[in-house]
Design an enzyme around this catalytic site. Structure first.
Site, short mmCIF file in Angstrom:
data_model
loop_
_atom_site.label_atom_id
_atom_site.label_comp_id
_atom_site.label_asym_id
_atom_site.label_seq_id
_atom_site.Cartn_x
_atom_site.Cartn_y
_atom_site.Cartn_z
N GLY A 1 0.83 -1.21 0.00
CA GLY A 1 0.00 0.00 0.00
C GLY A 1 0.86 1.26 0.00
CG ASN B 1 -6.14 -8.41 1.03
OD1 ASN B 1 -5.74 -7.29 0.74
ND2 ASN B 1 -7.27 -8.61 1.70
CB ILE C 1 -4.01 -9.88 8.16
CG1 ILE C 1 -5.16 -8.89 8.00
CG2 ILE C 1 -2.71 -9.31 7.64
CD1 ILE C 1 -5.11 -7.76 9.00
CE LYS D 1 -5.81 4.65 1.70
NZ LYS D 1 -4.64 5.41 1.33
CB SER E 1 -5.63 7.80 12.25
OG SER E 1 -6.16 9.00 11.77
CB THR F 1 -9.16 10.03 12.82
OG1 THR F 1 -10.54 10.29 12.70
CG2 THR F 1 -8.95 8.58 13.16
CE1 TYR G 1 -9.00 3.92 8.68
CE2 TYR G 1 -9.28 6.23 9.27
CZ TYR G 1 -8.46 5.17 8.96
OH TYR G 1 -7.09 5.35 8.94
CE LYS H 1 -6.45 2.80 11.19
NZ LYS H 1 -5.54 1.71 10.88
CE1 TYR I 1 1.71 5.76 11.04
CE2 TYR I 1 0.15 5.33 9.27
CZ TYR I 1 1.17 4.90 10.09
OH TYR I 1 1.65 3.63 9.96
CB ILE J 1 -11.51 25.24 -1.01
CG1 ILE J 1 -10.26 25.13 -1.90
CG2 ILE J 1 -11.15 25.56 0.44
CD1 ILE J 1 -9.36 26.34 -1.88
#
Ligand code: NAD
Ligand code: UD1
Length: 336
Positions: A13, A35, A62, A87, A127, A129, A152, A156, A179, A219
């Protein structure tokens, strides 16, 4: 001494492939499991062209715990870097069960395989997030976490909790990396981000608009309480992010506690308009854009305090938004 063999789940990825390159550059032997649900076998060629080495690759899900266990045993793995997950935030709202199954059942399967094969170290892709809109900026690792906005984001948070609880048994040592906004591409343009369909994220949307694949960048709002009215994020170059994983592998072998979490960003917030202007100025490309409505669920502003990663991992971001928009654009141009 522990082996230099590192299992990288999701290693074909976007972030995984850049990490594999930096692991090889640092003298490690990455072994990839993927995968191909959101990647292409051609990425392996890109990695080989950059490094001169083709890592071992297993086309495996996995969720296949027994096969995972065999791979861990056969390859004398010292640490696992776990990227494999879905993601897409919007898709997770449509298909929550798919997200919980792949991301949460996926990590449980991986941890069981690690326990059975006595592999102790795991570095996890979390993340920013998990912070939502924090009251105080920049956010530190002690900033309180809020209820996740999306399935999502919740995967996490749940995965961090599973890792924390499991680490308390003494069976694993965990480094969770939160991240901020990963972007950019390898400077060789041999690997980069391959978004499926219409991108949600800002930088790939900009490069696809500049390339003529999208008509116009919208935007999402210019009436936020920020200096230019547009949202602020902490954009981190994917190569800097990859290097944070190499530092984490070194760290996890040495540290004596069982669980650590680190913010991985630049420590600097950049607005959407600043990104657009930098893209135009660095690449000498005019971007077609207009101001639209706010996007539902967007937070106004966030950036990271990275002092903990600076001091404990010995890591800091070296690249900036100019590098991000330049490398992302060079990658986009060769995709056409
Ligand atoms: P990506 O989709 O490019 O990479 C994930 C890889 O995992 C893909 O190659 C996919 O084929 C593989 N994969 C997914 N499910 C799998 C499974 N069950 N078995 C085996 N392979 C599987 O995503 P990315 O941007 O490289 O993100 C990597 C990790 O970092 C993810 O866990 C993601 O949630 C996390 N993360 C990403 C961002 C971001 O903005 N890109 C931000 C924060 C956290
Ligand atoms: C996304 C994810 C988040 C993840 C984070 C880091 C969503 C809803 N959230 O958030 O879960 O943790 O990345 O990887 O996808 N923007 C535009 N126009 C566009 C696209 C984006 O103006 O066409 C703006 C957004 O409003 C935002 C900024 O650009 O202010 C960055 O957006 P994006 O790249 O989607 O990242 P995040 O919103 O931070």
């Amino acid at each position: 001494m522990s082996s230099k063999n590192i299992l990288v789940t999701g290693g074909l990825g976007f972030i995984g492939s850049h990490t594999v390159v930096e692991l090889i550059n640092a003298g490690y032997f990455p072994i990839i499991i993927d995968n191909l649900s959101n990647s292409d076998l051609k990425v392996l060629d890109g990695i080989e062209k950059i490094t001169g080495k083709k890592p071992v690759f297993y086309n495996l899900d996995i969720l296949q715990t027994d096969d995972l266990e065999k791979i861990l045993n056969v390859n004398n793995i010292s640490s696992v870097i776990h990227f494999a997950a879905y993601k897409a935030v919007g898709e997770s709202v449509e298909k929550p069960l798919d997200y919980y199954y792949n991301n949460v059942s996926g990590i449980i399967s991986l941890l069981k395989a690690m326990q059975n094969s006595n592999v102790k170290n795991i570095i996890f892709s979390s993340s920013c997030t998990v912070y939502g809109q924090a009251a105080d900026l920049p956010v530190t690792e002690r900033t309180p976490l809020i209820k996740a906005e999306s399935p999502y984001g919740n995967t996490k948070k749940i995965c961090e909790e599973i890792l924390y609880d499991f680490s308390k048994t003494g069976n694993v040592k965990v480094v969770s990396l939160r991240y901020f906004n990963p972007a950019g591409a390898h400077k060789s343009s041999l690997i980069g981000e391959l978004p499926l369909g219409i991108p949600n994220n800002l930088i790939p949307y900009i490069t696809q608009t500049a390339a003529g694949l999208r008509n116009i960048l919208t935007i999402f709002g210019n009436n936020y309480n920020t200096p230019d009215g547009t949202c602020i994020r902490d954009y981190i170059h994917v190569v800097d992010l990859a290097l944070a994983h190499v530092k984490s592998v070194e760290f996890i072998n040495k540290f004596t506690d069982n669980y650590e979490v680190f913010n991985i960003g630049t420590g600097k917030g950049t607005s959407v308009l600043e990104i657009v202007n930098t893209f135009e100025n660095i690449n000498f490309v005019k971007l077609n854009y207009s101001i639209g409505e706010r996007r539902k669920g967007d937070i106004e502003q966030i950036w990271a305090d990275c002092k903990k990663a600076n001091s404990l991992l010995g890591w800091e971001a070296k690249l900036d938004i100019s590098d991000i928009v330049k490398d992302a654009w060079n990658w986009q141009k060769q995709l056409d």
